[in-house]
Design an enzyme around this catalytic site. Structure first.
Site, PDB file in Angstrom:
ATOM      1  N   HIS A  13       0.870  -1.199   0.000  1.00 24.85           N
ATOM      2  CA  HIS A  13       0.000   0.000   0.000  1.00 24.85           C
ATOM      3  C   HIS A  13       0.895   1.232   0.000  1.00 24.85           C
ATOM      4  O   HIS A  13       1.499   1.580   1.011  1.00 24.85           O
ATOM      5  CB  HIS A  13      -0.885   0.013   1.251  1.00 24.85           C
ATOM      6  CG  HIS A  13      -1.818   1.195   1.322  1.00 24.85           C
ATOM      7  ND1 HIS A  13      -3.158   1.067   1.621  1.00 24.85           N
ATOM      8  CD2 HIS A  13      -1.624   2.527   1.141  1.00 24.85           C
ATOM      9  CE1 HIS A  13      -3.733   2.262   1.619  1.00 24.85           C
ATOM     10  NE2 HIS A  13      -2.819   3.171   1.336  1.00 24.85           N
ATOM     11  N   HIS A  15       1.409   5.448  -1.747  1.00 29.24           N
ATOM     12  CA  HIS A  15       1.072   6.577  -2.615  1.00 29.24           C
ATOM     13  C   HIS A  15       2.382   7.138  -3.134  1.00 29.24           C
ATOM     14  O   HIS A  15       3.213   7.596  -2.339  1.00 29.24           O
ATOM     15  CB  HIS A  15       0.346   7.671  -1.817  1.00 29.24           C
ATOM     16  CG  HIS A  15      -0.877   7.151  -1.122  1.00 29.24           C
ATOM     17  ND1 HIS A  15      -2.137   7.249  -1.666  1.00 29.24           N
ATOM     18  CD2 HIS A  15      -1.027   6.502   0.058  1.00 29.24           C
ATOM     19  CE1 HIS A  15      -3.010   6.696  -0.835  1.00 29.24           C
ATOM     20  NE2 HIS A  15      -2.362   6.227   0.213  1.00 29.24           N
ATOM     21  N   LYS A  99      -9.478  -0.207  -5.495  1.00 27.24           N
ATOM     22  CA  LYS A  99      -9.463   0.455  -4.198  1.00 27.24           C
ATOM     23  C   LYS A  99     -10.783   1.167  -3.985  1.00 27.24           C
ATOM     24  O   LYS A  99     -11.237   1.912  -4.862  1.00 27.24           O
ATOM     25  CB  LYS A  99      -8.317   1.476  -4.149  1.00 27.24           C
ATOM     26  CG  LYS A  99      -8.234   2.300  -2.862  1.00 27.24           C
ATOM     27  CD  LYS A  99      -7.754   1.460  -1.684  1.00 27.24           C
ATOM     28  CE  LYS A  99      -7.884   2.201  -0.364  1.00 27.24           C
ATOM     29  NZ  LYS A  99      -6.738   3.042  -0.059  1.00 27.24           N
ATOM     30  N   HIS A 136     -10.464   1.427   2.206  1.00 23.25           N
ATOM     31  CA  HIS A 136     -10.187   2.421   3.245  1.00 23.25           C
ATOM     32  C   HIS A 136     -11.375   2.326   4.198  1.00 23.25           C
ATOM     33  O   HIS A 136     -12.477   2.763   3.862  1.00 23.25           O
ATOM     34  CB  HIS A 136     -10.051   3.830   2.661  1.00 23.25           C
ATOM     35  CG  HIS A 136      -9.709   4.847   3.716  1.00 23.25           C
ATOM     36  ND1 HIS A 136      -8.472   5.430   3.815  1.00 23.25           N
ATOM     37  CD2 HIS A 136     -10.434   5.333   4.751  1.00 23.25           C
ATOM     38  CE1 HIS A 136      -8.451   6.242   4.872  1.00 23.25           C
ATOM     39  NE2 HIS A 136      -9.634   6.205   5.450  1.00 23.25           N
ATOM     40  N   HIS A 174      -4.421  -0.392   6.110  1.00 26.29           N
ATOM     41  CA  HIS A 174      -3.915   0.365   7.263  1.00 26.29           C
ATOM     42  C   HIS A 174      -4.825   0.263   8.486  1.00 26.29           C
ATOM     43  O   HIS A 174      -5.415   1.248   8.914  1.00 26.29           O
ATOM     44  CB  HIS A 174      -3.641   1.834   6.909  1.00 26.29           C
ATOM     45  CG  HIS A 174      -4.648   2.501   5.987  1.00 26.29           C
ATOM     46  ND1 HIS A 174      -5.992   2.515   6.233  1.00 26.29           N
ATOM     47  CD2 HIS A 174      -4.483   3.173   4.831  1.00 26.29           C
ATOM     48  CE1 HIS A 174      -6.612   3.162   5.271  1.00 26.29           C
ATOM     49  NE2 HIS A 174      -5.713   3.580   4.404  1.00 26.29           N
ATOM     50  N   ASP A 247       1.569   2.735   3.495  1.00 24.53           N
ATOM     51  CA  ASP A 247       0.720   3.915   3.321  1.00 24.53           C
ATOM     52  C   ASP A 247       1.569   5.184   3.292  1.00 24.53           C
ATOM     53  O   ASP A 247       1.098   6.262   3.686  1.00 24.53           O
ATOM     54  CB  ASP A 247      -0.360   4.001   4.412  1.00 24.53           C
ATOM     55  CG  ASP A 247      -1.440   5.031   4.068  1.00 24.53           C
ATOM     56  OD1 ASP A 247      -1.640   5.325   2.879  1.00 24.53           O
ATOM     57  OD2 ASP A 247      -2.067   5.549   5.005  1.00 24.53           O
TER      58      ASP A 247
END
Ligand code: NCD
Ligand code: ZN
Length: 343
Positions: A13, A15, A99, A136, A174, A247
């Site tokens: 995971h 970004h 996602k 999420h 997360h 994350d």
């Protein structure tokens, strides 16, 4: 010198953004990890296989020369996602998951899902093609307390999704609470979770005691110590339902040190070292390899990596900032020491 050699880990995971920020952050991840699940919450979001292929090319061209790193692409699920796009994703060797962001839950989630029941036909299609759904997991009701949003989501929405789609592979991303850990433990082998380094290392005092520290602000928000203990127990248990997902979520420093600071911690500069610290503090360094290098690959039905990385126990000081020109990104543990170093 104490050293630790691991099968090369993967980050399930992350970004990495795009343009200049991508160029700043990607080399850190590519140095440590064999592969990474790339989050699709760009502006605009990555919603189609064609978008994902373009984004993948941008990532590959931002890699330093001679780096072996494989971006694993994901698509952003929206109420407008076409059933045919799910079939296309299933046929693509580059797209590995969808996602789902509840609309408004976090950074760049405006295009997310407002009414979960409305996308049940899409979830049925994901289940049919056995494509993982990454979630999420926070409710977005403005009246719900921010510290309760994850466990409320788990109790309501997630419980319902798992009941309705019993064979859907789901990663609850997360996780930050005892309740989320317990849910994952009680569910079948198709339900797993990622855990970040910041949620293993810190409780909410790091964010709020003695001054407000925006670089510890991420979503889901860091919780109280008892939850951190549950996460440590899960991560170091050797249970394959829990695996590494940093994350890492870079934001420019001025957008975090702000009256309304952005959510996200940048941890890619020292990801595996931060996990090594957390596992060592829990006396569980022997459990790090499964968590970092095996269980995620197994869950995604991908081969485990075969090369290795080595860490040595040499303290080093984390820079105050990464990036050049107008890019300034404050990393986790900026200006502090980390005990483990990748060599
Ligand atoms: C992430 C981001 O900045 O994209 N922020 C965060 O606090 N974790 C989004 C997310 O994963 O929630
Ligand atoms: Zn994220």
């Amino acid at each position: 010198m104490k050293t630790l050699t691991l099968t090369k880990p993967d980050d399930w995971h992350i970004h990495v953004r795009n343009a200049a920020v991508l160029k700043t952050v990607l080399p850190h991840t590519a140095k440590q990890f064999g592969r990474a699940i790339i989050m699709p919450n760009l502006k605009p979001p990555v919603t189609t296989v064609a978008d994902a292929l373009n984004y993948r090319e941008e990532i590959l061209s931002a890699l330093p020369d001679e780096t072996q790193f494989e971006p694993l692409m994901t698509l952003y699920l929206t109420a407008q996602t076409e059933l045919s796009e799910i079939k296309k994703a299933a046929e693509s060797e580059f797209v590995h998951a969808f996602k789902m962001y509840p609309a408004g839950a976090t950074t760049n989630s405006d295009a997310g899902v407002a009414n979960i029941c409305g996308i049940y036909p899409l979830l049925a299609e994901l289940e049919k093609y056995d494509i993982p759904l990454l979630i999420h997991g926070e409710v977005t009701d403005p009246l719900s307390d921010i510290f309760d949003r994850e466990h409320l989501f788990v109790k309501s929405t997630l419980t319902e999704i798992v009941d309705k789609f019993p064979n859907l592979r789901i990663v609850l991303e997360h996780v930050t609470t005892t309740e989320a850990v317990e849910f994952v433990l009680s569910a079948g082998p198709n339900i797993a979770a990622t855990i970040t380094p910041q949620h293993l290392l810190y409780n909410r005092n790091a964010l709020l005691a003695g001054g407000i520290r925006p670089h510890y602000y991420c979503l889901p928000i860091i919780k109280r110590e008892s939850h951190r203990q549950s996460l440590i127990k899960a991560a170091t248990s050797g249970n394959p339902k829990f695996f590494l997902g940093t994350d890492s979520a870079p934001h420019l420093t001025h957008t975090k040190e702000n009256a309304c600071g952005c959510a996200g911690c940048f941890s890619a500069h020292a990801a595996i070292e931060l996990y090594a610290e957390a596992f060592e503090l829990a006396n569980a360094l022997d459990k790090l390899e499964g968590f970092a290098s095996f269980y995620g690959a197994d869950f995604y039905h991908l081969p485990r990596n075969t090369d290795t990385i080595t860490l040595e126990k040499t303290p080093w000081s984390v820079p105050l900032s990464y990036g050049e020109d107008e890019i300034h990104i404050t990393p986790l543990k900026a200006g502090e020491e980390i005990n483990w170093k990748i060599i």
